[in-house]
Design an enzyme around this catalytic site. Structure first.
Site, short mmCIF file in Angstrom:
data_model
loop_
_atom_site.label_atom_id
_atom_site.label_comp_id
_atom_site.label_asym_id
_atom_site.label_seq_id
_atom_site.Cartn_x
_atom_site.Cartn_y
_atom_site.Cartn_z
N ASP A 80 0.84 -1.20 0.00
CA ASP A 80 0.00 0.00 0.00
C ASP A 80 0.87 1.25 0.00
O ASP A 80 2.05 1.20 0.34
CB ASP A 80 -0.94 0.01 1.20
CG ASP A 80 -0.21 0.21 2.53
OD1 ASP A 80 0.78 -0.51 2.77
OD2 ASP A 80 -0.64 1.07 3.34
N ASP A 141 8.01 3.85 -1.18
CA ASP A 141 7.61 3.33 0.12
C ASP A 141 6.28 2.61 -0.06
O ASP A 141 5.22 3.25 -0.03
CB ASP A 141 7.48 4.50 1.10
CG ASP A 141 7.07 4.09 2.49
OD1 ASP A 141 7.12 2.90 2.80
OD2 ASP A 141 6.68 4.98 3.28
N GLU A 175 0.07 -1.08 5.65
CA GLU A 175 1.12 -0.68 6.59
C GLU A 175 1.08 0.81 6.86
O GLU A 175 1.34 1.26 7.99
CB GLU A 175 2.49 -1.07 6.03
CG GLU A 175 3.65 -0.90 7.01
CD GLU A 175 4.33 0.47 6.95
OE1 GLU A 175 5.23 0.71 7.77
OE2 GLU A 175 3.96 1.29 6.07
N GLU A 176 0.74 1.59 5.85
CA GLU A 176 0.77 3.04 5.99
C GLU A 176 -0.28 3.58 6.95
O GLU A 176 -0.19 4.73 7.40
CB GLU A 176 0.61 3.71 4.62
CG GLU A 176 1.75 3.45 3.65
CD GLU A 176 3.06 4.12 4.07
OE1 GLU A 176 3.08 4.78 5.12
OE2 GLU A 176 4.05 3.97 3.35
N ASP A 198 12.19 -1.65 4.14
CA ASP A 198 11.28 -0.52 4.21
C ASP A 198 11.96 0.75 4.71
O ASP A 198 11.30 1.69 5.13
CB ASP A 198 10.09 -0.88 5.14
CG ASP A 198 8.91 0.06 4.99
OD1 ASP A 198 8.83 0.77 3.96
OD2 ASP A 198 8.07 0.08 5.89
#
Length: 408
Positions: A80, A141, A175-176, A198
């Site tokens: 994501d 990212d 994750e964001e 990451d």
């Protein structure tokens, strides 16, 4: 380098922005578009046990090619992208042999990526950069991390002379928005330890991160005619502002660095009768983290005495500093450090001023330091990644696999 560049460019053109207001997993349906593609690609390159569950968590295996017992290790990234900036219609620009000068991202909008402001650019003169066109984020990212893991696995499959144990890869949604590890099945993953790909600039190796909490404050006011308001009006906006003013003014993101913690007000809205604000609380020290939460509770309690319980406060812990889970198995950091040094990279070991899936996974029983993926200026239009950094990340992954087999 062309393979990693092509793979990365294909990934970033797929919109996978997550949404914190959603209560499903993945939080946006469009994340499935890349997730399903990754499943097909992992099978195509020859990975085994490729799976995707009902929440879009992807796992796959590269079987061991040695005849002795070797720890199973993993590599993890998220697909994501941040909801902080648009990830729709990403149109990357490729800057070959970067000359060290300003990069015009969008001429009409006068959006310039300048080394005078972003001084990290200066170390990449002569490199190939991938940037945005100034209207979206890039998605390095963490699509850079995914591209690096897939390419490294493909390289190991095509070079069986490189000896390694069983390797597991995992790709996660959301994750964001802080949920990337929430539904990750650590037992099914079956690794002794893992690394999230990451991090940011080349060389980063991190095993410390913030302790983190979110806070929401709601203020209930009373609106009356301002000409006759004395002793009657309760202005929710002013109370909310008073609470902000009572927080340490120097302990905010723009005035802190390293292991210094902060309070960060990131949303504020309201009117006389109703005001809401959201903030985050961060500190590497667990004791100072707890003190910060106590301070916010104290400030709100004092305002409730003055304004007769007009303020509601909700604090939720989000994740904790993985350092306490990594230090007992510190050899996993040493292996990553040796891998970097062996491919000509000077490790940059420093605390993360944020969190990764690895911080939550470490507390779920999967120790998981963080390694650079190569990108800079995440979550915005100035994001970029040097292709050479991604290529080096691939070398690091391959070397970690090789060292783990060799040292066992």
């Amino acid at each position: 380098m062309q393979d990693i560049m092509n793979r990365f460019l294909n990934y970033v053109k797929i919109d996978t922005q997550s949404d914190s207001s959603s209560n499903i997993t993945p939080s946006t349906a469009k994340q499935w578009n890349l997730a399903n593609r990754l499943v097909d690609e992992l099978r195509e390159i020859g990975m085994s046990d490729v799976s995707i569950d009902e929440n879009a968590y992807i796992m796959a295996t590269l079987p061991s090619n040695v005849d002795h017992e070797v720890p199973t290790i993993g590599f993890i990234s998220h697909f994501d992208t941040s909801p902080d900036f648009s990830g729709t219609n990403v149109n990357p620009k490729i800057i070959n042999n970067y000359d060290g000068k300003d990069i015009i991202l969008h001429e009409e909008l006068d959006i310039i990526l300048s080394p005078e402001y972003f001084d990290d650019l200066k170390q990449y003169e002569g490199k190939t950069l991938i940037t945005t066109d100034g209207t979206t984020l890039l998605g390095a990212d963490d699509k850079a991390g995914i591209a690096e893991i897939v390419t490294a696995m493909e390289y190991l499959i095509n070079h069986p002379e490189i000896k390694h144990g069983e390797i597991r890869v995992g790709f996660t949604p959301d994750e964001e928005i802080g949920r990337g590890a929430h539904k990750f099945d650590v037992d099914a993953f079956g690794a002794d330890w893992a690394y999230t790909m990451d991090g940011s600039q080349i060389g980063e190796l991190e095993y410390e991160n913030f302790n983190a909490a979110s806070a929401k404050i709601i203020v209930k006011g009373k609106s009356v005619h301002p000409g006759y308001a004395k002793g009657k009006m309760v202005n929710a906006l002013l109370i909310a502002n008073k609470i902000i003013s009572l927080l340490p003014q120097s302990e905010v993101p723009e005035k802190t660095e390293g292991r210094e913690g902060f309070f960060h007000v990131h949303h504020f809205k309201g009117e006389i009768e109703h005001a809401e604000m959201e903030l985050i609380i961060r500190d590497h020290s667990k004791s100072r983290f707890e003190e910060r939460k106590k301070l916010l509770n104290k400030i709100v309690s004092e305002q409730n005495v003055i304004y007769k319980n007009a303020v509601q406060l909700e604090i939720k812990d989000q994740y904790y500093n993985m350092k306490e889970k990594i230090e007992p198995v510190f050899h996993i950091v040493e292996i990553a450090k040796e891998a970097m040094e062996s491919v000509g990279i000077t490790p940059i070991i420093k605390p993360i001023r944020g969190g990764t899936d690895g911080s939550q996974l470490s507390f779920m029983g999967l120790p998981c330091p963080n390694i650079f993926a190569g990108g800079h200026n995440f979550h915005g239009k100035y994001e970029y990644v040097p292709v050479e950094s991604m290529a080096k990340a691939i070398e690091v992954i391959v070397k970690i696999c090789e060292l783990t087999a060799h040292k066992s």
